[in-house]
Design a protein around this motif. Structure first.
Motif, mmCIF file in Angstrom:
data_model
loop_
_atom_site.group_PDB
_atom_site.id
_atom_site.type_symbol
_atom_site.label_atom_id
_atom_site.label_comp_id
_atom_site.label_asym_id
_atom_site.label_seq_id
_atom_site.Cartn_x
_atom_site.Cartn_y
_atom_site.Cartn_z
ATOM 1 N N GLY A 358 0.799 -1.216 0.000
ATOM 2 C CA GLY A 358 0.000 0.000 0.000
ATOM 3 C C GLY A 358 0.833 1.269 0.000
ATOM 4 N N THR A 359 0.169 2.367 -0.333
ATOM 5 C CA THR A 359 0.830 3.678 -0.394
ATOM 6 C C THR A 359 -0.089 4.749 0.181
ATOM 7 O OG1 THR A 359 2.081 3.084 -2.380
ATOM 8 C CG2 THR A 359 1.838 5.426 -1.906
ATOM 9 N N PHE A 360 0.451 5.559 1.078
ATOM 10 C CA PHE A 360 -0.227 6.761 1.550
ATOM 11 C C PHE A 360 0.126 7.891 0.580
ATOM 12 C CE2 PHE A 360 0.542 4.403 5.605
ATOM 13 C CZ PHE A 360 -0.790 4.130 5.902
ATOM 14 N N ASN A 361 -0.838 8.289 -0.251
ATOM 15 C CA ASN A 361 -0.566 9.256 -1.311
ATOM 16 C C ASN A 361 -0.749 10.703 -0.888
ATOM 17 O OD1 ASN A 361 -0.229 7.329 -3.686
ATOM 18 N ND2 ASN A 361 -2.233 6.707 -2.910
ATOM 19 N N SER A 362 -1.491 10.935 0.174
ATOM 20 C CA SER A 362 -1.762 12.323 0.564
ATOM 21 C C SER A 362 -2.032 12.410 2.060
ATOM 22 C CB SER A 362 -2.959 12.869 -0.220
ATOM 23 O OG SER A 362 -3.328 14.152 0.243
ATOM 24 N N PHE A 363 -1.630 13.539 2.626
ATOM 25 C CA PHE A 363 -1.880 13.831 4.041
ATOM 26 C C PHE A 363 -2.508 15.223 4.176
ATOM 27 C CE2 PHE A 363 1.731 11.053 3.531
ATOM 28 C CZ PHE A 363 1.471 10.011 4.400
ATOM 29 N N SER A 364 -2.976 15.773 3.067
ATOM 30 C CA SER A 364 -3.476 17.147 3.054
ATOM 31 C C SER A 364 -4.983 17.171 2.891
ATOM 32 C CB SER A 364 -2.823 17.934 1.906
ATOM 33 O OG SER A 364 -1.409 17.946 2.051
ATOM 34 N N TYR A 365 -5.622 18.062 3.629
ATOM 35 C CA TYR A 365 -7.065 18.252 3.528
ATOM 36 C C TYR A 365 -7.427 19.457 2.662
ATOM 37 C CZ TYR A 365 -8.152 14.761 7.124
ATOM 38 O OH TYR A 365 -8.305 13.589 7.823
ATOM 39 N N ASN A 383 -4.542 22.271 7.402
ATOM 40 C CA ASN A 383 -3.489 22.858 6.565
ATOM 41 C C ASN A 383 -2.074 22.425 6.942
ATOM 42 O OD1 ASN A 383 -4.997 24.670 4.724
ATOM 43 N ND2 ASN A 383 -5.642 25.645 6.641
ATOM 44 N N ASN A 384 -1.918 21.427 7.793
ATOM 45 C CA ASN A 384 -0.581 20.990 8.171
ATOM 46 C C ASN A 384 -0.446 19.486 7.913
ATOM 47 O OD1 ASN A 384 1.836 20.188 9.522
ATOM 48 N ND2 ASN A 384 1.708 22.013 10.832
ATOM 49 N N PRO A 385 0.064 19.088 6.742
ATOM 50 C CA PRO A 385 0.179 17.661 6.430
ATOM 51 C C PRO A 385 1.185 16.933 7.313
ATOM 52 C CG PRO A 385 1.239 18.997 4.735
ATOM 53 C CD PRO A 385 0.514 19.939 5.623
ATOM 54 N N THR A 394 -4.294 9.885 6.989
ATOM 55 C CA THR A 394 -4.089 9.993 5.550
ATOM 56 C C THR A 394 -5.404 10.359 4.884
ATOM 57 O OG1 THR A 394 -3.362 8.825 3.540
ATOM 58 C CG2 THR A 394 -4.539 7.523 5.177
ATOM 59 N N THR A 395 -5.322 11.048 3.764
ATOM 60 C CA THR A 395 -6.521 11.381 2.989
ATOM 61 C C THR A 395 -6.577 10.599 1.687
ATOM 62 O OG1 THR A 395 -5.345 13.265 1.998
ATOM 63 C CG2 THR A 395 -6.678 13.689 3.957
ATOM 64 N N ASN A 396 -5.577 9.754 1.435
ATOM 65 C CA ASN A 396 -5.596 8.938 0.219
ATOM 66 C C ASN A 396 -4.693 7.735 0.407
ATOM 67 O OD1 ASN A 396 -4.885 7.878 -2.459
ATOM 68 N ND2 ASN A 396 -5.970 9.645 -3.254
ATOM 69 N N PHE A 397 -5.298 6.563 0.541
ATOM 70 C CA PHE A 397 -4.537 5.320 0.662
ATOM 71 C C PHE A 397 -4.950 4.380 -0.456
ATOM 72 C CE2 PHE A 397 -4.211 0.883 2.106
ATOM 73 C CZ PHE A 397 -2.859 0.824 2.411
ATOM 74 N N THR A 398 -3.981 3.761 -1.098
ATOM 75 C CA THR A 398 -4.248 2.775 -2.137
ATOM 76 C C THR A 398 -3.416 1.531 -1.862
ATOM 77 O OG1 THR A 398 -2.540 3.770 -3.539
ATOM 78 C CG2 THR A 398 -4.809 4.466 -3.921
ATOM 79 N N PRO A 541 -11.955 6.353 -0.704
ATOM 80 C CA PRO A 541 -12.898 7.291 -1.321
ATOM 81 C C PRO A 541 -12.477 8.737 -1.096
ATOM 82 C CG PRO A 541 -14.066 5.581 -0.107
ATOM 83 C CD PRO A 541 -12.608 5.434 0.230
ATOM 84 N N GLY A 542 -12.787 9.578 -2.070
ATOM 85 C CA GLY A 542 -12.453 10.987 -1.944
ATOM 86 C C GLY A 542 -13.214 11.654 -0.819
ATOM 87 N N ASN A 543 -12.670 12.782 -0.361
ATOM 88 C CA ASN A 543 -13.301 13.558 0.715
ATOM 89 C C ASN A 543 -13.462 12.758 1.996
ATOM 90 O OD1 ASN A 543 -13.779 16.058 -0.746
ATOM 91 N ND2 ASN A 543 -15.302 14.897 -1.910
ATOM 92 N N THR A 544 -12.491 11.901 2.287
ATOM 93 C CA THR A 544 -12.498 11.158 3.551
ATOM 94 C C THR A 544 -11.100 11.191 4.157
ATOM 95 O OG1 THR A 544 -11.956 9.027 2.531
ATOM 96 C CG2 THR A 544 -14.282 9.569 2.732
ATOM 97 N N GLY A 545 -11.052 10.949 5.452
ATOM 98 C CA GLY A 545 -9.794 10.770 6.159
ATOM 99 C C GLY A 545 -9.781 9.408 6.822
ATOM 100 N N ALA A 546 -8.600 8.908 7.107
ATOM 101 C CA ALA A 546 -8.488 7.597 7.769
ATOM 102 C C ALA A 546 -7.220 7.569 8.595
ATOM 103 C CB ALA A 546 -8.479 6.464 6.747
ATOM 104 N N PHE A 547 -7.288 6.936 9.746
ATOM 105 C CA PHE A 547 -6.095 6.703 10.552
ATOM 106 C C PHE A 547 -5.348 5.481 10.011
ATOM 107 C CE2 PHE A 547 -8.650 9.061 13.691
ATOM 108 C CZ PHE A 547 -7.705 9.985 14.117
#
Length: 975
Positions: A358-365, A383-385, A394-398, A541-547
């Motif tokens: 897996g990859t954490f692609n984004s940490f920004s909201y 505003n602080n990734p 993370t805001t994007n995990f694949t 999914p977009g517009n979500t956050g996850a620990f």
């Protein structure tokens, strides 16, 4: 005559550029490069030749990695203006609420328990240690220590590491020639080689070096190359006017990539406690991307090693055969022939989405907190990734369920015929045609490549099928193994002409025109094979956050419970039977001039069509949002939700009124927010150039001067995913002007009065020079993935002119409406979350009023009005030019008739001219604040380098390695 050549090159110490602002550079040394070759005639008919070369090279400090390492204070949760943080952020004033990086002061940050930083009992700028995630600690445990002063290091990096440029290997080649008789002869050759070097020279990533990269754990990624080549050539002479040649060859390359010790990146080694969406037994930690400047390092190399024996496999093989017949008939030279080849590529699954672990692609909201994917709670820092990373958010995990090898091949069978006709003493015509059958890439395992049928999605979904609308040969034999049908033949005509204007050979007109079909490279269809191999892909999914700790609790994709699909689907268009092709043409005038010189002026051009969008035919053309058949249409968020009927009050977050982003997608009912990426052969590009040259030859002096004025255009810009034409513009490889000079002069009798020994030493030397100047390429095309918007960031900072203040317990309470964050994106501008770029508009000429070493000024840019498009009618905004000059002096001493020694001294970049350059994207990034009520924009001053917008466009550093002066001494002995 038997001959053996022995040569050894020794490279001297590199001289530090006098005007460079880099640190003193280390010597560039090549310890040894040894080659031996020998040719021997065993009989009058049989000849044998062999050669061997051994290379041991260290290019010194040619490879440098730079990054941002968060301070110990930040790593402990303290984002206040401490001494360390202030140094990292280039001053305490840069630690504030308007920053969108690690220097943000945590304004608006919601902690996992629901409390808000800076409100109630929570101190401002602090994350309690209880909320620092142990997974984040493990993921950061191999980060190197900061070792540079950001205030004095170009790019403001606090980590700068020279990576030793070792590149060692060997190569040998054998050849046997045999003349059976006067009419028949053949030769056979075999070559084998090996070399090893850090991947990309630095060991951070396989195919490119991401910004803020650090070495891969376990010794860095190493690329090893094993190559073999076998060739046979047979010639039969039927008569003085008729000959035939047959050529058979086989080429093989094995290029595995892996770190020496992959276990250094294991979860068990680093203490990473969490699993992934798929319980596939992945041992390597998840990859993660850096959010950018003033954040943290990049470790984005996905895990594509484990499923193939802890190594990334690349094996290429090409057997081929050709036969050519040549016939001379009167004034015609007629050629005809056949060519057949099978190009194979066995490769690890590089076309995966998130890798095996897996990859954490984004940490920004982006300024607006999104609901947690499980609890629905809006938690994190808007505003602080860096803070989000440390809290394990993370805001994007694949992730991919597996990463099998891809075994693809394509076949090429071609017949050709051509005639060179000497029509008159002045006129020569050449014409011919090539008939080619070029197949699409196919699966050698015969499972096939996936294709997408849009009209079958609804019925397949109703039937509960996985990946509705997707078919491949293994489940539907009516679909070709290649997924796409092949055309039987392509006819590629060619024509050429040469005309001697006066019949003297001094003025010649030459021209040509031809069409050339070719196969798309293997990386383009590989993703479609991954879908057919039933590799399940999870995309958050977009517009979500996850620990991080919640990832293993997420539901893996499947076809149950009304949810379908293997996540993102990659497929081909089943109706596309085309192959890319290039039409090329040229017209040249050659004129002999006095002084034994030749002047040539040529117009050269080409046009390429059917280039694959979603592939890699064009620089930057891997534009997945263009190929995504499930993207939200323009203006979608401005309309009522097709399912709920509600209109979102805030397009940046439609979930605040109970809507789902999947509702707005054309296939959202079946695929949710997952992509359906279908490659499309609709791209195009062209080149037009005026090329001139002047060449002089004489006994002692040789000169070659050439100049090219050209333009390279194509659909490589990733600006608009809804139409192809807006993506047409200047290519990243465009160099509008190029000037080259090369020359040599042999000094014969410089000294005549000295003794013989001195004359032998001083006379007979040859001095040569190669100098090149290139105008800078397109600046917008070079940065931010060729989007041309200068990484423009927009955020709300005021309401009716007063600063935003969301804390009701503090003075100046001035909150944004409920559910509205500070970020503005394409959702607000264009009503979609597809990657249509918000491009600035021009208000004046950005190339006027420039300061020292400045390429353009920020004051001529401005954000477009909401809903408007910028980026039109721009002048050519260029990168800095390049100039380099190499000098060499050499002489051959004859010891005996058969024994010679050559001495050579070379100085590469002998002028030692450091080239001005940008230290990174931050030097050409635009930043604006907006007023929520009026939508008026003002520069976000503190986001610019050193909090000064006038630093925008400034070439803030000069090149050191590998462009410093390099001295090389060589001795060559022949006997």
């Amino acid at each position: 005559m038997p001959e053996t050549t022995f040569s050894m090159r020794m490279t001297g110490k590199a001289i530090t550029p006098l005007r460079s602002r880099q640190k003193a550079v280390r010597p560039t040394i090549t310890p040894a490069a040894i080659s031996v070759d020998r040719c021997h005639s065993l009989t009058k008919k049989l000849r044998f030749w062999g050669a061997y070369e051994r290379l041991q090279q260290n290019n010194g400090n040619t490879n440098v990695l730079t990054s941002f390492i968060p301070t110990p204070d930040m790593m402990s949760g303290n984002f206040t203006a401490t001494a360390a943080n202030s140094a990292f952020c280039l001053g305490s004033s840069n630690i504030n609420s308007t920053q969108t990086n690690g220097c943000n002061d945590l304004t608006g940050t919601v902690l996992p328990d629901g409390s808000v930083v800076g409100q109630g009992s929570r101190p401002a700028g602090m994350i309690p240690s209880a909320f620092l995630d142990p997974g984040a600690k493990a993921l950061s445990s191999f980060w190197p220590a900061a070792n540079s002063n950001p205030a004095t290091t170009p790019g403001n990096f606090n980590y700068r590491q020279v990576i030793p440029g070792t590149h060692n290997g060997w190569l040998y080649r054998l050849r046997v020639d045999y003349d059976l008789n006067q009419s028949n002869s053949f030769f056979i050759s075999y070559q084998q080689g090996y070399d090893q070097q850090p991947s990309q020279g630095n060991g951070a990533h396989i195919y490119w070096t991401p910004g803020n990269a650090i070495p891969y754990p376990g010794g860095g990624l190493q690329t090893t190359s094993y190559s073999k080549a076998l060739a046979g050539h047979f010639v039969h002479i039927f008569s003085p006017t008729l000959t035939n040649e047959a050529i058979a060859s086989w080429g093989y390359g094995n290029i595995p990539v892996a770190p020496p010790k992959l276990s250094a990146a294991y979860k068990s080694t680093l203490g990473y406690p969490y699993g992934g969406v798929f319980d596939n037994g992945a041992k390597v930690i998840p990859a993660y991307s850096s959010p950018g400047s003033f954040t943290f390092p990049d470790f984005s190399q996905a895990d594509i090693f484990e499923s193939t024996g802890n190594v990334y496999i690349v094996r290429k093989e090409i057997p081929s055969f050709a036969d050519n017949v040549t016939k001379l008939w009167h004034t015609h030279t007629i050629k005809a022939g056949v060519y057949a080849a099978n190009t194979g590529n066995l490769q690890g699954a590089f076309a995966v989405t998130g890798g095996y672990s897996g990859t954490f692609n984004s940490f920004s909201y982006g300024g607006t907190l999104k609901p947690n994917i499980i609890t629905g709670q809006r938690v994190g820092s808007p505003n602080n990734p860096t803070a989000n990373f440390l809290m394990g958010l993370t805001t994007n995990f694949t992730q991919d369920s597996s990463a099998p090898n891809n075994d693809l091949a394509f076949q090429n069978l071609a017949f050709y015929g051509e005639d060179s006709w000497k029509a008159t003493n002045r006129l020569t015509l050449e014409y011919g045609v090539r008939l080619s059958h070029i197949g699409h890439w196919y699966d050698r395992r015969k499972n096939g490549l996936a294709v997408f049928f849009p009209d079958m999605v609804q019925s397949d979904f109703a039937a509960g099928k996985t990946n509705p609308g997707v078919r491949w040969h293994g489940i539907d034999p009516s679909v070709p193994n290649s997924g796409q049908p092949d055309r039987f033949v392509y006819a590629d005509p060619r024509f050429g002409i040469a005309y001697d204007l006066y019949g003297t050979g001094k003025t010649i007109f030459r021209g040509g025109w031809g069409i050339y079909h070719f196969s798309e490279q293997t990386n383009s269809p590989t993703a479609a094979l991954t879908t057919a191999e039933s590799v399940q892909t999870y995309g958050q999914p977009g517009n979500t956050g996850a620990f991080f700790s919640q990832i293993s609790q997420l539901t893996a994709p499947g076809a149950t419970g009304g949810v379908c699909c293997n996540g993102t689907v990659n497929a081909l268009d089943p109706t596309d039977n085309t192959q890319p092709y290039t039409t090329a043409w040229n017209l040249t005038v050659s004129q002999q001039l006095p002084w034994q010189s030749l002047l040539e002026i040529a117009y050269v051009g080409n046009d390429s069509e059917n280039l694959v969008m979603g592939g890699e035919s064009i620089s930057g053309s891997g534009f997945t949002d263009y190929t995504n058949q499930n993207k939200i249409p323009l203006g979608g968020f401005f309309q009522p939700d097709p399912v709920t009927g509600k209109t979102a009050t805030n397009p940046e977050d439609v979930t605040t009124v109970g809507n789902k982003t999947a509702d707005y997608r054309p296939f959202g009912y079946a695929y949710g927010d997952n992509n359906i990426n279908v490659n499309q052969g609709v791209g195009y590009g062209n080149y037009h150039g005026l090329q001139t040259s002047w060449v002089k030859r004489s006994a002692r002096a040789n000169l070659n001067v050439n100049y090219t004025w050209s333009k390279t255009l194509g659909t490589g810009q990733q600006v608009n995913p809804f139409a192809i034409r807006p993506n047409y513009g200047v290519s990243a490889i465009d160099r509008p002007q190029v000037f080259n000079f090369s020359g040599s002069y042999e000094f014969d009798n410089v000294l005549t009065g000295s003794n013989r020994f001195v004359r032998e030493i001083a006379n007979g030397w040859t001095l040569s020079n190669i100098t090149s100047w290139q105008a800078g390429g397109s600046l917008p095309a070079q940065f931010n993935n060729n989007t041309g918007n200068f990484a423009m960031s927009l955020q709300y900072a005021t309401i009716n002119g007063a600063p935003i203040q969301n804390d009701p317990t503090k003075a100046g309470y001035n909150p944004l409406p409920a559910g509205v964050g500070t970020g503005l994106s394409q959702a607000t501008y264009y009503g979609t979350n597809a990657s249509i770029v918000i491009t600035p508009k021009l208000t004046c000429d950005p190339k006027s009023g420039l300061g020292p070493h400045q390429q353009l000024t920020y004051s001529c840019f401005a954000p477009p009005a909401i809903g408007a498009f910028g980026g039109q009618n721009w002048p050519y905004l260029s990168m800095p030019s390049l100039i380099i000059s190499d000098l060499a002096a050499y002489k051959t001493f004859h010891i005996t008739e058969r024994h010679t020694v050559q001495f050579r001294a070379s100085a590469f970049n002998w002028l030692n001219h450091p080239l001005p350059q940008f230290s990174g994207q931050s030097q050409v990034s635009l930043h604006y604040n907006a007023d929520y009520a009026s939508k008026a924009f003002t520069p976000n001053v503190t986001a610019y380098p050193n909090s000064n917008p006038n630093n925008f466009g400034v070439l803030d550093q000069k090149s050191g390695t590998p462009t410093q002066r390099v001295l090389e001494l060589a001795i060559k002995y022949q006997f």
